[in-house]
Enzyme design. Structure first.
Site, short mmCIF file in Angstrom:
data_model
loop_
_atom_site.label_atom_id
_atom_site.label_comp_id
_atom_site.label_asym_id
_atom_site.label_seq_id
_atom_site.Cartn_x
_atom_site.Cartn_y
_atom_site.Cartn_z
N ASP A 97 0.87 -1.17 0.00
CA ASP A 97 0.00 0.00 0.00
C ASP A 97 0.91 1.22 0.00
OD1 ASP A 97 -2.26 1.68 0.48
OD2 ASP A 97 -3.21 0.02 1.54
N ASP A 198 -2.77 4.68 -2.25
CA ASP A 198 -3.74 5.27 -1.33
C ASP A 198 -4.07 6.72 -1.67
OD1 ASP A 198 -5.04 4.86 1.39
OD2 ASP A 198 -3.90 6.68 1.77
N GLU A 255 -6.41 4.08 -5.74
CA GLU A 255 -7.66 4.27 -5.01
C GLU A 255 -8.18 5.65 -5.39
OE1 GLU A 255 -9.45 4.66 -0.50
OE2 GLU A 255 -7.59 5.64 -1.06
N HIS A 327 -11.21 -2.58 3.85
CA HIS A 327 -11.04 -2.21 5.26
C HIS A 327 -11.72 -0.88 5.60
CE1 HIS A 327 -8.20 0.11 3.04
NE2 HIS A 327 -8.00 0.89 4.09
N ASP A 328 -12.32 -0.23 4.61
CA ASP A 328 -12.99 1.05 4.87
C ASP A 328 -14.51 0.92 4.81
OD1 ASP A 328 -10.64 2.59 5.11
OD2 ASP A 328 -10.52 2.88 2.94
C1 GLC Z 1 -7.57 5.55 2.24
C2 GLC Z 1 -7.48 4.31 3.11
C3 GLC Z 1 -8.04 4.61 4.46
C4 GLC Z 1 -7.20 5.70 5.08
C5 GLC Z 1 -7.13 6.92 4.17
C6 GLC Z 1 -6.05 7.84 4.60
O1 GLC Z 1 -8.86 5.92 1.97
O2 GLC Z 1 -8.13 3.24 2.47
O3 GLC Z 1 -8.08 3.49 5.29
O4 GLC Z 1 -7.71 6.05 6.31
O5 GLC Z 1 -6.85 6.59 2.83
O6 GLC Z 1 -4.80 7.27 4.35
#
Ligand code: GLC
Length: 554
Positions: A97, A198, A255, A327-328
């Site tokens: 990640d 990310d 993402e 995970h979100d």
């Molecule tokens: C992304 C991750 C999330 C995190 C955020 C800040 O959305 O998936 O879990 O809190 O970025 O890094």
């Protein structure tokens, strides 16, 4: 051009919650290594690891304090090298990640910036003069509260689009960008197969000192236009592609949301900025929300609309990464299936409906055994800062504490972060110590060990599903075939055909709790590749599907 990752099946590991090996209550790399045989048997080919770099863990690793080392709670740098080597033996590749929109406040760069605001490191971050006694503007952090934090003893503020512990990096600074590319190359040299990237949509900020009209009682405002896919982001992305990714046979999954299909090829085409995308076009719906509470079929209709729109437009152009959990997000059964209908059939249907779409299917840890949400009795049982901020926001907006908690229970992201349920042993076999986050008590029913022994379990269903998805005889049609939606007009029926040359595969899912009869010419010469019921009811051109039946016909 064909690439290895076109036919990949992915698995996301949230390391903190996967498998502990040393009894400290936190999942770790050795734990992951010990489960590689399991992942091999499941059939996946790529693992995406949520962050494992050194971190104060204010956002569970999404706040990195040292990009070059593994966090000691996960193990040593050597453990990670072992993971790469061991995974290779199982033909499994590892994606890291890449969290490069922000660092932790504890990162050396930020510490140096704080110590001397005239140092070059101050220009690594988004630091701005306050507006009188107020922050530079009234942007709201995506995790609640002001997006600006005052730097003690000064009238300067740093920007944090996420938590206050995650200062945003200043991508305008070429020196900073170079440092980031160096980090990328460092991990590629170690043998990682690529990255999930990310929050990359936020790297470009167009700072605007003007106060926006408040959109909530906190006096703050969302201003995505200036910090999400903001004008000019393409230059950063193109440079990163050319200087960090180009010429390497890697998989990079961004993402982000790129809502305009006209931009997809530029972003994710053959010469795009990334190989693929995790987008949230389909994750905004929740069957427990006011909008869909008594209208689950309407939710399915929305999902259909979005999924097939994407499929049609993506054909031959881009590979999306398809997923229903991460995970979100809360777990998929709770998000997509009415409570009283959550069972083997609906869970296996969820698996089938997205697995054969064009794109890379990814399973989130625990999804394959049907792990579920774990609502809490008190807000204090949650750890996540974003969750607490959201709770406060609900109170501010006038919800009672009970209402706010029940809303949080439905939508909060810690639902999917409870430890993996391996067995009926203490703490579900996740740890011999005190788990960092409470195990869902339903582990006595829902666990790997039990399902492993049951040929009809969800776990064994997933294994068959992945086998079919990777079956060499069908691989090309699943990977490169055209997607044609079927039975569009039939409410609650999510169905499609994949087609390549004279090869065809049909997927039909009945997302309702009623039986559903459709006109379908079933050719006895075709093969049933997947079926979550024992039988198929077919008579003279009519196919009857049981509630939540999902079939794949080859
Ligand atoms: C992304 C991750 C999330 C995190 C955020 C800040 O959305 O998936 O879990 O809190 O970025 O890094």
């Amino acid at each position: 051009m064909k690439k290895w990752w076109h036919s990949a099946v992915g698995y996301q590991i949230y390391p903190k919650s996967f498998q502990d090996s040393n009894g400290d209550g936190i999942g770790d790399i050795k734990g992951i290594i010990s489960r590689l045989p399991y992942l091999k048997e499941l059939g996946i080919s790529v693992i995406w690891l949520s962050p494992i770099n050194q971190s104060p863990m204010k956002d569970h690793g999404y706040d990195i304090s040292d990009y070059y080392h593994i966090d000691p709670s996960f193990g040593s740098d050597e453990d990670f090298e072992n993971l790469i080597t061991e995974a290779k033996k199982y033909d499994i590749r590892i994606l890291l990640d890449l969290v490069i929109n922000h660092t932790s406040v504890k990162h050396e760069w930020f510490q140096k910036a704080l110590a001397d605001l005239d140092s070059p490191y101050a220009d690594y971050y988004m630091i701005r003069e306050g507006n009188g006694n107020l922050p530079p503007n009234n942007w709201r952090s995506m995790f609640g509260g002001s997006a600006w934090e005052r730097i003690e003893g000064t009238n300067k503020y740093y920007l944090h689009l996420f938590t206050v512990d995650q200062p945003d990096l200043n991508w305008e600074n070429p020196k900073l960008r170079k440092e980031l590319y160096h980090i990328i190359q460092f991990w590629l040299n170690k043998g990682v197969a690529g990255f999930r990237i990310d929050a990359i949509a936020h790297i470009k900020k167009v700072f605007d000192a003007a106060m926006k009209e408040a959109d909530g009682p906190d006096g703050l405002a969302e201003d995505f236009e200036h910090y999400r896919n903001a004008k000019g982001i393409e230059q950063f992305l193109a440079e990163m592609r050319d200087q960090a990714f180009a010429g390497q046979d890697i998989l990079t999954i961004a993402e982000m949301d790129v809502p305009n299909p006209n931009d997809w090829v530029e972003f994710f085409g053959d010469n795009g900025y990334f190989s693929s995308i995790f987008d949230f076009y389909h994750t905004i719906y929740n069957v427990q929300s006011e909008e869909f509470k008594d209208r689950p079929v309407e939710l399915v209709e929305k999902l259909k609309e979005r999924a097939f729109e994407k499929q049609t437009l993506a054909h031959n152009k881009v590979f999306f990464t398809n997923f229903i959990e991460n995970h979100d997000l809360p777990r998929s059964p709770e998000r997509l299936i009415p409570k009283e209908e959550i069972h083997f059939y609906s869970k296996s249907l969820l698996a089938v409906h997205y697995f054969f779409l064009r794109g890379i299917p990814v399973v989130y840890q625990g999804q394959e055994i049907g792990m579920q949400d774990y609502p809490k009795n008190s807000i204090s049982e949650y750890i996540d800062l974003a969750t607490h901020n959201k709770y406060q926001e609900y109170l501010l907006r006038g919800k009672s504490p009970e209402e706010a908690l029940s809303q949080i229970n439905i939508e909060n992201r810690e639902n999917s972060r409870t430890p993996f349920q391996w067995s009926t042993d203490q703490n579900a076999g996740f740890t011999e110590g005190e788990p960092w986050f409470e195990v869902n008590p339903n582990y006595v029913d829902i666990n790997y060990e039990k399902q492993e022994q049951d040929a009809d379990s969800l776990l064994n269903f997933y294994k068959r599903l992945i086998k079919v998805r990777r079956n060499i005889e069908y691989e090309d049609v699943f990977v490169y075939g055209r997607t044609l939606q079927l039975f569009k007009e039939v409410k609650g029926c999510f169905a499609y055909k994949r087609q390549l040359g004279d090869k065809e595969v049909t997927v039909i899912c009945n997302f309702t709790n009623q039986s559903l009869t459709i006109d379908y010419e079933y050719d006895a010469a075709t093969q049933i590749l997947m079926n979550n019921y024992k039988n198929i009811q077919y008579t003279q051109g009519l196919l009857s599907l049981n509630p939540y039946q999902a079939i794949v016909i080859g």
